[in-house]
Design a protein around this motif. Structure first.
Motif, mmCIF file in Angstrom:
data_model
loop_
_atom_site.group_PDB
_atom_site.id
_atom_site.type_symbol
_atom_site.label_atom_id
_atom_site.label_comp_id
_atom_site.label_asym_id
_atom_site.label_seq_id
_atom_site.Cartn_x
_atom_site.Cartn_y
_atom_site.Cartn_z
ATOM 1 N N PRO A 44 0.778 -1.235 0.000
ATOM 2 C CA PRO A 44 0.000 0.000 0.000
ATOM 3 C C PRO A 44 0.811 1.288 0.000
ATOM 4 C CG PRO A 44 0.138 -0.878 2.228
ATOM 5 C CD PRO A 44 0.858 -1.859 1.343
ATOM 6 N N ASP A 45 2.102 1.252 0.406
ATOM 7 C CA ASP A 45 2.784 2.532 0.613
ATOM 8 C C ASP A 45 4.307 2.432 0.493
ATOM 9 O OD1 ASP A 45 3.288 1.066 2.897
ATOM 10 O OD2 ASP A 45 2.456 2.517 4.302
ATOM 11 N N VAL A 46 4.799 1.592 -0.402
ATOM 12 C CA VAL A 46 6.246 1.373 -0.473
ATOM 13 C C VAL A 46 6.795 1.664 -1.867
ATOM 14 C CG1 VAL A 46 8.005 -0.455 -0.508
ATOM 15 C CG2 VAL A 46 6.484 -0.240 1.447
ATOM 16 N N ILE A 47 7.896 2.427 -1.907
ATOM 17 C CA ILE A 47 8.678 2.627 -3.125
ATOM 18 C C ILE A 47 9.924 1.750 -3.003
ATOM 19 C CG2 ILE A 47 10.020 4.261 -4.494
ATOM 20 C CD1 ILE A 47 8.164 6.473 -3.472
ATOM 21 N N ARG A 48 10.107 0.867 -3.961
ATOM 22 C CA ARG A 48 11.290 -0.010 -3.959
ATOM 23 C C ARG A 48 12.362 0.596 -4.867
ATOM 24 N NH1 ARG A 48 9.836 -6.005 -5.527
ATOM 25 N NH2 ARG A 48 9.323 -4.938 -7.468
ATOM 26 N N CYS A 49 13.553 0.719 -4.323
ATOM 27 C CA CYS A 49 14.685 1.241 -5.100
ATOM 28 C C CYS A 49 15.867 0.301 -4.938
ATOM 29 C CB CYS A 49 15.095 2.631 -4.614
ATOM 30 S SG CYS A 49 13.850 3.909 -4.874
ATOM 31 N N ALA A 50 16.531 0.005 -6.039
ATOM 32 C CA ALA A 50 17.669 -0.915 -6.002
ATOM 33 C C ALA A 50 18.857 -0.305 -6.735
ATOM 34 C CB ALA A 50 17.297 -2.255 -6.620
ATOM 35 N N PRO A 51 19.803 0.284 -6.013
ATOM 36 C CA PRO A 51 21.025 0.755 -6.659
ATOM 37 C C PRO A 51 21.943 -0.434 -6.996
ATOM 38 C CG PRO A 51 21.115 1.218 -4.307
ATOM 39 C CD PRO A 51 19.766 0.610 -4.579
ATOM 40 N N VAL A 52 21.914 -0.852 -8.245
ATOM 41 C CA VAL A 52 22.636 -2.054 -8.676
ATOM 42 C C VAL A 52 24.118 -1.721 -8.865
ATOM 43 C CG1 VAL A 52 22.834 -3.772 -10.504
ATOM 44 C CG2 VAL A 52 20.572 -3.008 -9.751
ATOM 45 N N PRO A 53 25.003 -2.466 -8.221
ATOM 46 C CA PRO A 53 26.421 -2.084 -8.226
ATOM 47 C C PRO A 53 27.107 -2.118 -9.580
ATOM 48 C CG PRO A 53 26.076 -4.197 -7.119
ATOM 49 C CD PRO A 53 24.726 -3.603 -7.323
ATOM 50 N N LEU A 54 26.617 -2.906 -10.524
ATOM 51 C CA LEU A 54 27.293 -2.962 -11.821
ATOM 52 C C LEU A 54 27.049 -1.721 -12.671
ATOM 53 C CD1 LEU A 54 27.027 -6.666 -13.073
ATOM 54 C CD2 LEU A 54 29.103 -5.378 -12.566
ATOM 55 N N TYR A 55 25.897 -1.061 -12.483
ATOM 56 C CA TYR A 55 25.642 0.095 -13.349
ATOM 57 C C TYR A 55 25.142 1.344 -12.632
ATOM 58 C CZ TYR A 55 20.990 -2.196 -13.478
ATOM 59 O OH TYR A 55 19.809 -2.818 -13.161
ATOM 60 N N ASN A 56 24.833 1.275 -11.359
ATOM 61 C CA ASN A 56 24.441 2.487 -10.654
ATOM 62 C C ASN A 56 25.635 3.125 -9.959
ATOM 63 O OD1 ASN A 56 21.292 1.061 -10.038
ATOM 64 N ND2 ASN A 56 21.561 3.059 -11.014
ATOM 65 N N SER A 57 25.568 4.430 -9.815
ATOM 66 C CA SER A 57 26.666 5.199 -9.234
ATOM 67 C C SER A 57 26.241 5.845 -7.924
ATOM 68 C CB SER A 57 27.098 6.292 -10.217
ATOM 69 O OG SER A 57 26.040 7.233 -10.410
ATOM 70 N N PHE A 58 27.216 6.335 -7.186
ATOM 71 C CA PHE A 58 26.924 7.101 -5.984
ATOM 72 C C PHE A 58 26.198 8.397 -6.355
ATOM 73 C CE2 PHE A 58 30.123 4.161 -4.610
ATOM 74 C CZ PHE A 58 29.879 3.940 -3.271
ATOM 75 N N GLU A 59 26.539 8.949 -7.500
ATOM 76 C CA GLU A 59 25.856 10.156 -7.953
ATOM 77 C C GLU A 59 24.386 9.874 -8.249
ATOM 78 O OE1 GLU A 59 26.295 13.759 -11.252
ATOM 79 O OE2 GLU A 59 27.883 12.257 -11.050
ATOM 80 N N ASP A 60 24.083 8.710 -8.812
ATOM 81 C CA ASP A 60 22.686 8.314 -9.035
ATOM 82 C C ASP A 60 21.894 8.391 -7.737
ATOM 83 O OD1 ASP A 60 22.825 7.730 -11.744
ATOM 84 O OD2 ASP A 60 23.199 5.594 -11.439
ATOM 85 N N VAL A 61 22.466 7.787 -6.708
ATOM 86 C CA VAL A 61 21.789 7.710 -5.415
ATOM 87 C C VAL A 61 21.620 9.112 -4.825
ATOM 88 C CG1 VAL A 61 22.148 6.949 -3.037
ATOM 89 C CG2 VAL A 61 22.475 5.334 -4.902
ATOM 90 N N TYR A 62 22.666 9.906 -4.912
ATOM 91 C CA TYR A 62 22.597 11.269 -4.386
ATOM 92 C C TYR A 62 21.495 12.067 -5.083
ATOM 93 C CZ TYR A 62 23.741 16.132 -3.504
ATOM 94 O OH TYR A 62 23.652 17.463 -3.169
ATOM 95 N N LEU A 63 21.477 12.016 -6.401
ATOM 96 C CA LEU A 63 20.515 12.804 -7.161
ATOM 97 C C LEU A 63 19.083 12.333 -6.913
ATOM 98 C CD1 LEU A 63 22.416 13.199 -10.555
ATOM 99 C CD2 LEU A 63 22.087 14.922 -8.771
ATOM 100 N N MET A 64 18.901 11.013 -6.738
ATOM 101 C CA MET A 64 17.559 10.509 -6.446
ATOM 102 C C MET A 64 17.038 11.109 -5.149
ATOM 103 S SD MET A 64 15.796 8.305 -4.307
ATOM 104 C CE MET A 64 14.209 7.531 -4.379
ATOM 105 N N VAL A 65 17.850 11.100 -4.107
ATOM 106 C CA VAL A 65 17.396 11.619 -2.813
ATOM 107 C C VAL A 65 17.165 13.125 -2.884
ATOM 108 C CG1 VAL A 65 17.960 11.842 -0.364
ATOM 109 C CG2 VAL A 65 18.517 9.730 -1.577
ATOM 110 N N GLU A 66 17.995 13.829 -3.644
ATOM 111 C CA GLU A 66 17.787 15.269 -3.813
ATOM 112 C C GLU A 66 16.452 15.552 -4.501
ATOM 113 O OE1 GLU A 66 19.790 18.094 -2.808
ATOM 114 O OE2 GLU A 66 20.317 16.390 -1.502
ATOM 115 N N LYS A 67 16.125 14.755 -5.493
ATOM 116 C CA LYS A 67 14.843 14.936 -6.181
ATOM 117 C C LYS A 67 13.684 14.634 -5.244
ATOM 118 C CE LYS A 67 16.655 14.005 -10.822
ATOM 119 N NZ LYS A 67 16.218 15.248 -11.494
ATOM 120 N N MET A 68 13.843 13.599 -4.409
ATOM 121 C CA MET A 68 12.799 13.294 -3.439
ATOM 122 C C MET A 68 12.618 14.450 -2.460
ATOM 123 S SD MET A 68 12.343 10.020 -0.885
ATOM 124 C CE MET A 68 11.551 8.935 -2.069
#
Length: 437
Positions: free
Chosen positions: A405-429
């Motif tokens: 009912p109330d969950v967003i699933r996020c998976a930063p995959v180590p082969l293709y996701n970056s630390f910048e990806d994660v940072y920018l996602m949280v900034e957008k949130m």
């Protein structure tokens, strides 16, 4: 105190730092950063890369996949039926080319693994062999919030054998007000119902919470009560250290299109423990590809089952799908699962650090805090919000998924996701939450 690594210098959440420059520095230090360029990253209509955090549903395409598939298309075009023996990668034994890399990835021996069919089909084939109900022992235990297809499959097995699919199903439930499952509760269930349970079938990493279960603990417990034990590793293969052989599990199944990046609807993997490898009397569904390779094409021989997981095959392998799997497995084999998990723990820990800065009055992470009890997925429970937050994230270029009912699933995959990806996602949130307030 939360540690990110057990085998290296401990890395606490407090060691992370905020800010884009820190994220970029971590990417510069990341020994796996080069692999991001080996994947196709989806882009928006303006040509900007999206922040893709949905590898738990569908992994991204390796750029090498097209070449692997084209090789088989060319051999088919040029050789026709002779490609079965004369192709660059002969088709007759093609599934064997995947066995060693698959075994390394899931912690098994080559004889214990095979790539075939789809996930739920393989689950049914395994239950045909390892679910052996009797009048006294016929029940099946699963987690209460198992992935729907697992629940549907085990219910149908109960009905197929003439049992009530509600009375025969035992659910391992979280405690009141909690999301995660407790092993003491499982022990209590077995103590009460152990002599009634024929099969324990657990999703190795729960699709909703991201909880990674202790396979060996569950298997040892189940076996001590005479139960067969299997796992659905759809959210575990390519994501966590499954260590299937040492777990002692009777069987496991997984898909290859999530963390194994083999493409939508691609084939499934199957594990059967070595102790069952030479048991020719074990009941199973069979076909000609589970028959002795030396006499398979002499159509007059009586059935002679192959040893190991190969003995559960039915038909000749679909080469184009296996070519895509081979492309991904070759990359996994090159990197090694240990390095992948090492980065995963650091990257997911950084994601957790940034999310917690939003405050527990805004979001709550329901995935276990212990890095050894999760993979790269974090399940974010959105407080005082609804699916509109997920929709706004999508509009902002963040690809994740929503689970009622109330969950967003996020998976930063180590082969293709970056630390910048994660940072920018949280900034957008942050921006979306601020504007909503």
């Amino acid at each position: 105190m939360l540690f990110l690594f057990q085998t290296e210098k401990p890395f606490k959440l407090s060691n992370y730092k905020p800010g884009l420059e820190y994220a970029k520095k971590q990417d510069a230090l990341d020994e796996l950063s080069q692999y991001r360029t080996q994947f196709h990253i989806p882009k928006d209509k303006h040509g900007n890369e999206l922040i893709y955090l949905c590898g738990n549903s569908l992994g991204l395409q390796p750029k090498s996949t097209k070449d692997y598939i084209n090789q088989e298309l060319e051999d088919w075009a040029n050789l026709g039926v002779e490609g079965h023996t004369d192709a660059k990668n002969p088709w007759l034994p093609y599934h064997e080319f995947l066995a060693e890399a698959t075994a390394k990835l899931v912690g098994a021996k080559p004889i214990e693994v095979v790539t075939m069919n789809s996930l739920t089909a393989n689950l049914h084939f395994m239950m045909a062999s390892f679910y052996k109900p009797t009048k006294e022992r016929y029940k099946i235990l699963i987690e209460s919030d198992a992935f729907p297809s697992d629940k549907y499959a085990v219910e149908s097995q109960l009905r197929h054998h003439g049992y009530d699919d509600k009375e025969g199903l035992i659910l391992w439930k979280p405690r009141e007000g909690e999301e995660l499952l407790n092993y003491e509760d499982l022990e209590a269930i077995l103590k009460t119902h152990g002599n009634e349970i024929a099969l324990i079938m657990i999703g190795g990493v729960n699709y909703y919470t991201g909880q990674f279960f202790d396979f060996k603990r569950i298997t040892d417990l189940g076996h001590s009560y005479g139960c067969k034990v299997g796992f659905d590793c759809a959210h575990g293969a390519g994501n966590v250290n499954l260590d299937l052989h040492n777990s002692g599990a009777d069987f496991a199944v997984w898909c290859t299109y999530k963390y194994m990046n083999s493409g939508p609807g691609s084939l499934s993997g199957c594990f059967v423990h070595e102790r069952h490898a030479y048991d020719k009397d074990l009941n199973r569904f069979t076909g000609w590809w589970s028959h002795n390779k030396d006499t398979r094409f002499n159509m007059r021989h009586e059935f002679d089952v192959l040893p190991g997981a190969e003995g559960w095959q039915l038909s000749n392998p679909p080469i184009l799908s296996m070519a895509a799997i081979k492309a991904s497995l070759d990359m996994f084999n090159e990197v090694g699962i240990d390095k992948i998990i090492k980065k995963s723990k650091k990257l997911t820990g950084y994601f957790e650090f940034l999310l917690k800065d939003l405050g527990e009055d805004t979001i709550r992470i329901i995935t276990p805090e212990n890095p050894d009890e999760r993979g790269c997925q974090l399940s974010i429970q959105v407080l005082k919000a609804d699916k509109s937050l997920h929709d706004k994230l999508t509009e902002a270029g963040v690809i994740s998924d929503w689970r009622e009912p109330d969950v967003i699933r996020c998976a930063p995959v180590p082969l293709y996701n970056s630390f910048e990806d994660v940072y920018l996602m949280v900034e957008k949130m942050k921006e979306i939450l601020k504007s909503s307030t």
